[in-house]
Design an enzyme around this catalytic site. Structure first.
Site, PDB file in Angstrom:
ATOM      1  CB  ALA A   8      16.985  43.272  54.307  1.00 31.11           C
ATOM      2  N   GLY A   9      15.824  44.185  51.153  1.00 32.52           N
ATOM      3  CA  GLY A   9      16.375  44.706  49.908  1.00 32.52           C
ATOM      4  C   GLY A   9      15.958  46.143  49.607  1.00 32.52           C
ATOM      5  CD  GLN A  78      21.091  40.939  54.522  1.00 37.15           C
ATOM      6  OE1 GLN A  78      19.966  41.194  54.069  1.00 37.15           O
ATOM      7  NE2 GLN A  78      21.942  40.130  53.908  1.00 37.15           N
ATOM      8  CB  THR A  84      19.518  34.833  49.760  1.00 40.00           C
ATOM      9  OG1 THR A  84      20.363  33.963  48.979  1.00 40.00           O
ATOM     10  CG2 THR A  84      18.791  35.780  48.820  1.00 40.00           C
ATOM     11  N   GLY A 135      16.791  28.629  38.282  1.00 35.88           N
ATOM     12  CA  GLY A 135      17.419  27.436  38.828  1.00 35.88           C
ATOM     13  C   GLY A 135      16.499  26.255  38.606  1.00 35.88           C
ATOM     14  CD  GLU A 146      23.016  18.998  39.541  1.00 33.14           C
ATOM     15  OE1 GLU A 146      24.097  19.569  39.272  1.00 33.14           O
ATOM     16  OE2 GLU A 146      22.557  18.040  38.880  1.00 33.14           O
ATOM     17  CG  ASN A 160      14.572  27.823  43.840  1.00 33.08           C
ATOM     18  OD1 ASN A 160      13.585  27.954  44.551  1.00 33.08           O
ATOM     19  ND2 ASN A 160      15.797  28.036  44.284  1.00 33.08           N
ATOM     20  CG  HIS A 308     -10.968  68.937  35.570  1.00 34.05           C
ATOM     21  ND1 HIS A 308     -10.356  69.698  36.538  1.00 34.05           N
ATOM     22  CD2 HIS A 308     -11.056  69.737  34.475  1.00 34.05           C
ATOM     23  CE1 HIS A 308     -10.089  70.884  36.063  1.00 34.05           C
ATOM     24  NE2 HIS A 308     -10.500  70.948  34.804  1.00 34.05           N
TER      25      HIS A 308
END
Length: 393
Positions: A8-9, A78, A84, A135, A146, A160, A308
């Protein structure tokens, strides 16, 4: 398993190329970025594709229709870009079991997505040299404990990679509060899933976030290199085709031309005569490459004409553009530094020693135009005959 594909971005960092087409629908090796993502999901066993759409939604709908590769397709709009987690939350009524979330502007190695699906619940990871920019996954006893966002002192180089398989219970965890950035972050959902479930890290062999114009070049370099040779179009007996080249039915390569793989010449495109198309080049449908033109490591989009005696290297050229005869693109700085490009109003390094220009839709250059490395020509820009363009226009 359902695969939710976030598409959707607006792709503001990819402008002007995304002015008319949503970034996930820009082409990589003959199909949109998001089609590579959808294909990887289907090959890994997805039994439904759910596209979250917004900007340019009709282009996504027209391409994928109601079924893709034999798998049913649904769409969720959205309306506002609120993060996100908000995008995935929009699909809540569709979720009826474990579900995956993939980014429509990311490329993943298909084998890695297959492993990700098999290890559910799971998170895709990749090893990088600069983990502080991502991340970072902290892992203990084979489970993610974590995710540390852009830590000053990362514990490892495993980050991530933006692909996940959630348990069905995560359906009721998607309504999270806005972060400090004012967005509803999927990482907040991940934190809760990690605290309540054993989440496996799955290391991908390769991954790319295709966010800026030079990354579209890199994406094509990757995916063109995976193609098998296929010559279905009309090729003159006096032309030379070398290596892994795709020439689609309806394409034409005229006499005296050389096409070196990996390269892709789409339906309706024509090359030559006496043209030279070098490796890692993608020519979209109905592109015309004229007499004695050289194209190297570039993406040339639909209905564009390169007249050309022109040279285009390491560049991305939009739709319906016309390069007057003798237009030449410079792609190397004399000081040997990386070429810079304007992204959202700021000059940033491309990380590439060789990079040419970014050209928006409908641009026309006069004959013998010279374009400096790192120049962006905005949609419908014009140059005069003999003009030397050293700055964005």
């Amino acid at each position: 398993m359902q695969a939710i594909v976030l598409s959707a971005g607006k792709g503001t960092r990819m402008r002007p190329l995304s002015n008319e087409v949503p970034k996930p629908m820009l082409p990589v090796a003959g199909q949109p970025i998001t089609a590579h993502t959808a294909e990887a999901a289907v090959e890994a066993g997805a039994d439904e594709l759910v596209f979250v759409v917004g900007y340019g939604e009709e282009i996504v709908r027209d391409y994928f229709g109601s079924s893709y590769r034999g798998v049913p397709v649904s769409y969720v709009v959205q309306d506002e870009q609120q993060g996100t987690a908000d995008a995935v939350h929009a699909t809540k009524e569709h979720i009826d079991g474990p579900f995956s979330v993939l980014y429509g502007d990311n490329l993943y190695d298909p084998e890695g997505i297959d492993r990700l699906f098999d290890a559910a619940p799971s998170i895709a990871s990749i090893r990088v040299s600069n983990p502080s920019n991502y991340g970072v996954l902290n892992v203990s006893d084979g489970a993610v404990t974590e995710i540390s966002e852009k830590p000053d002192v990362p514990q490892n180089d495993l980050v991530n990679a933006g692909a996940y398989v959630f348990p069905e219970e995560a359906r009721d965890m998607l309504d999270v509060s806005p972060s400090e950035r004012g967005e509803r972050e999927l990482t907040d959902v991940l934190d809760r899933v990690i605290s309540e479930f054993t989440v496996s890290p799955v290391t991908l062999d390769r991954w790319m976030d295709v966010g800026r114009p030079w990354e579209l070049l890199e994406a094509n370099e990757w995916k063109l290199g995976t193609l098998d040779r296929r010559v279905d179009g009309e090729v003159s007996d006096d032309a030379t085709i070398q290596g892994s080249v795709v020439i689609e039915d309806g394409a034409t390569v005229r006499g005296g031309s050389v096409v070196e793989g990996p390269a892709y010449v789409s339906e309706g495109a024509s090359v030559g005569p006496n043209a030279y198309v070098r490796g890692n080049t993608y020519l979209a449908p109905d592109v015309h490459i004229g007499h004695a033109v050289e194209i190297k490591n570039s993406v040339i989009l639909e209905n564009t004409n390169v007249g050309h005696l022109s040279y285009v290297g390491d560049s991305v050229v939009g739709r319906n553009a016309n390069f007057g005869a003798g237009t030449n693109v410079a792609n190397l700085r004399h000081d040997g530094e990386d070429v810079e490009l304007t992204v959202k109003g700021e000059r940033v390094s491309t990380g590439r020693k060789k990079f040419g220009v970014v050209v928006g839709d409908g641009v026309k250059t006069g004959i013998n135009t010279g374009l400096h490395p790192g120049v962006t020509l905005s949609e419908d820009a014009r140059t005069d005959p003999g003009e030397i363009v050293a700055h964005d226009k």
